[in-house]
Design a protein around this motif. Sequence first.
Motif, short mmCIF file in Angstrom:
data_model
loop_
_atom_site.label_atom_id
_atom_site.label_comp_id
_atom_site.label_asym_id
_atom_site.label_seq_id
_atom_site.Cartn_x
_atom_site.Cartn_y
_atom_site.Cartn_z
N THR A 1 -8.78 -50.00 -14.67
CA THR A 1 -7.94 -49.87 -15.83
C THR A 1 -7.12 -51.13 -16.21
N GLU A 2 -6.55 -51.48 -14.92
CA GLU A 2 -5.57 -52.85 -15.00
C GLU A 2 -6.41 -54.02 -15.16
N GLU A 3 -7.61 -54.04 -14.72
CA GLU A 3 -8.37 -55.15 -14.81
C GLU A 3 -8.96 -55.20 -16.40
N PHE A 4 -8.98 -54.21 -17.05
CA PHE A 4 -9.50 -53.86 -18.43
C PHE A 4 -8.17 -54.33 -19.17
N ILE A 5 -7.28 -53.85 -19.05
CA ILE A 5 -5.89 -54.26 -19.64
C ILE A 5 -5.75 -55.72 -19.78
N VAL A 6 -5.87 -56.26 -18.58
CA VAL A 6 -5.56 -57.75 -18.60
C VAL A 6 -6.77 -58.60 -19.36
N ALA A 7 -7.79 -58.15 -19.16
CA ALA A 7 -8.92 -58.88 -19.96
C ALA A 7 -8.91 -58.96 -21.50
N VAL A 8 -8.53 -57.60 -22.05
CA VAL A 8 -8.34 -57.29 -23.56
C VAL A 8 -7.09 -58.24 -23.96
N LYS A 9 -6.02 -58.01 -23.22
CA LYS A 9 -5.17 -58.93 -23.53
C LYS A 9 -5.51 -60.33 -23.69
N GLU A 10 -6.15 -60.85 -22.83
CA GLU A 10 -6.78 -62.37 -23.01
C GLU A 10 -7.34 -62.60 -24.20
N LEU A 11 -8.32 -61.57 -24.35
CA LEU A 11 -9.23 -61.86 -25.47
C LEU A 11 -8.30 -61.71 -27.03
N ALA A 12 -7.20 -60.82 -26.89
CA ALA A 12 -6.30 -60.73 -28.12
C ALA A 12 -5.82 -62.10 -28.41
N LYS A 13 -5.57 -63.11 -27.46
CA LYS A 13 -4.97 -64.25 -27.61
C LYS A 13 -5.93 -65.08 -28.87
N ALA A 14 -7.09 -64.80 -28.78
CA ALA A 14 -8.03 -65.52 -29.46
C ALA A 14 -8.44 -64.73 -30.64
N THR A 15 -7.86 -63.62 -31.11
CA THR A 15 -8.29 -62.61 -32.20
C THR A 15 -7.38 -62.60 -33.46
N LYS A 16 -7.57 -62.95 -34.52
CA LYS A 16 -6.72 -63.31 -35.66
C LYS A 16 -6.06 -61.82 -35.91
N GLN A 17 -6.87 -60.73 -35.99
CA GLN A 17 -6.50 -59.50 -36.64
C GLN A 17 -5.87 -58.65 -35.25
N GLY A 18 -6.06 -59.09 -34.08
CA GLY A 18 -5.78 -58.10 -32.84
C GLY A 18 -6.64 -57.17 -32.39
N VAL A 19 -6.71 -57.15 -30.98
CA VAL A 19 -7.20 -56.19 -30.04
C VAL A 19 -6.17 -55.67 -29.10
N TYR A 20 -6.22 -54.62 -28.68
CA TYR A 20 -5.38 -54.10 -28.18
C TYR A 20 -5.94 -53.14 -26.93
N CYS B 1 -15.39 -55.59 -31.83
CA CYS B 1 -14.22 -55.37 -32.77
C CYS B 1 -13.78 -56.75 -33.14
N ALA B 2 -13.36 -57.73 -32.14
CA ALA B 2 -12.84 -58.99 -32.34
C ALA B 2 -13.83 -59.81 -33.02
N LYS B 3 -15.19 -59.50 -32.82
CA LYS B 3 -16.24 -60.56 -33.46
C LYS B 3 -16.40 -59.97 -34.97
N LYS B 4 -16.57 -58.63 -35.07
CA LYS B 4 -16.73 -58.29 -36.54
C LYS B 4 -15.18 -58.00 -37.65
N GLY B 5 -14.20 -58.43 -36.81
CA GLY B 5 -13.17 -58.50 -37.49
C GLY B 5 -12.30 -57.26 -38.08
N GLN B 6 -12.72 -56.37 -36.91
CA GLN B 6 -11.86 -54.77 -37.06
C GLN B 6 -10.68 -54.98 -36.15
N ARG B 7 -9.64 -54.40 -36.42
CA ARG B 7 -8.48 -54.43 -35.57
C ARG B 7 -8.70 -53.21 -34.76
#
Length: 454
Positions: A189-208, A153-159
């Motif tokens: 689940t907690e590890e996944f949450i932390v990893a996606v929140k880190e990914l979101a820092k470099a994703t303009k449209q946001g991933v959650y 999602c982050a790479k292709k530009g979808q929120r």
Amino acid sequence: MDNYSQIFHGTAFTSGEEKEVIILKDHLFCVDEKGMIQNVVAPEDDLYDTIIQEQEGKERFHRLKKGQYILPGFVDLHIHAPQWAQSGTALDLPLNDWLHTYTFPLESRFSDINFAEEVYSDLVATLLANGTTTALYFATIHKEASFLLAEICAKKGQRGLVGKVVADDPEQNPAYYRDPDTKTALAETEEFIVAVKELAKATKQGVYPVVTPRFIPSCSDEALQGLGELAAKYDTHIQSHCSESDWEHSYVKERFHKNDAFALHGFGLLQEKSVMAHCNFLEDDDVDLFAKTGTAIGHCPLSNAYFANGVIPISRFSKNGVEIGLGTDISAGATPSLYDNAKQAVISSRMLEDGVDTTLPPDKRGVADSRLTMNEAFYYATAGGGESLSLPVGRLEKDYAWDVQIVDTKAKENKLPIFDANEDLYDIFQKIMYHVKPVNIAEVWVQGEKVVSR
């Protein structure tokens, strides 16, 4: 005007209130470098002619062609991402047979990261091509593949809002496809949450990251309690299924001696950032609880027609203050198009109002005041979806993300039936909602970035 990175000139359709479509004829939409709408300028505004004179001909100025119109990008509130690989398969089976013969064996394959990448890459691209700019996804129980979906999602530009599914109850899940134990399910689940929140820092449209118990029957009490605590700890979105079918609704009542909604609430899973799919069998107290907690319904009309055992009274729930958005429910809904689901929302509501049993007299056949208009279905696909997620998406107004689809009604592969040069713009809007196919979607923009171009 130097703070605008993009300026669009054309006619657009957006939602006001649920039954109101606002027509913005020949407006200017000024978008900043963050991809947010900073100004919407009408032809009668003082700046209108000045902006056109100064900006036309520059790379950032986009004038729509004749026959093109701007719509907000769609917000899909319920997608089972792995099931894209079986979309259109065996929908004539009973739900339990469909799940155990097709769905669970398929989802178990997403331990293979290469298979996951192939399916998820194709799905995200397909949804974008259908005008879906924001998507709420169930992935699978596999942490790595679920994170891969967020990365795509982050790479292709979808929120993308992505959930690693939790299904830990050994009595309700097949041995080949379930979390090994509750502790592992919660830790991953907690590890996944932390990893996606880190990914979101470099994703303009946001991933959650999204806390995602598959539904109550799939989860132990300990898992449900732990997921509620994780959602509170990390302030995440939450998604699950609620009162989808006769079986699910009855199962939860027998297990907890309360309805699905109240059971979920007891585990901290109903709140402002919660979206519950289906909800066909909500009772009055459940509806009040949804409204009170800010929990939204992801309405999946095509899927419901196959598997939900009834037509949801969306109009009544909405009038009682519940937030509503639309979902495709791939693959129980066999199309990636929210245009198709908007049409089905209208059709299903009319069937509910008129009734289907012709052996009954007309006054006993249906449920009064149930029908939806296409205006409402459009609202649910756009503004309602954005409000359900508590995100500034789904509207064409200041301080909302520039998430749009540019629709070409003159596309030669699917020219819309518009023959009068002066046809009423509201009638054109209706034809768009009923006739558009992906070939008509000339461009898709997410957060001010072009992600689809035909």
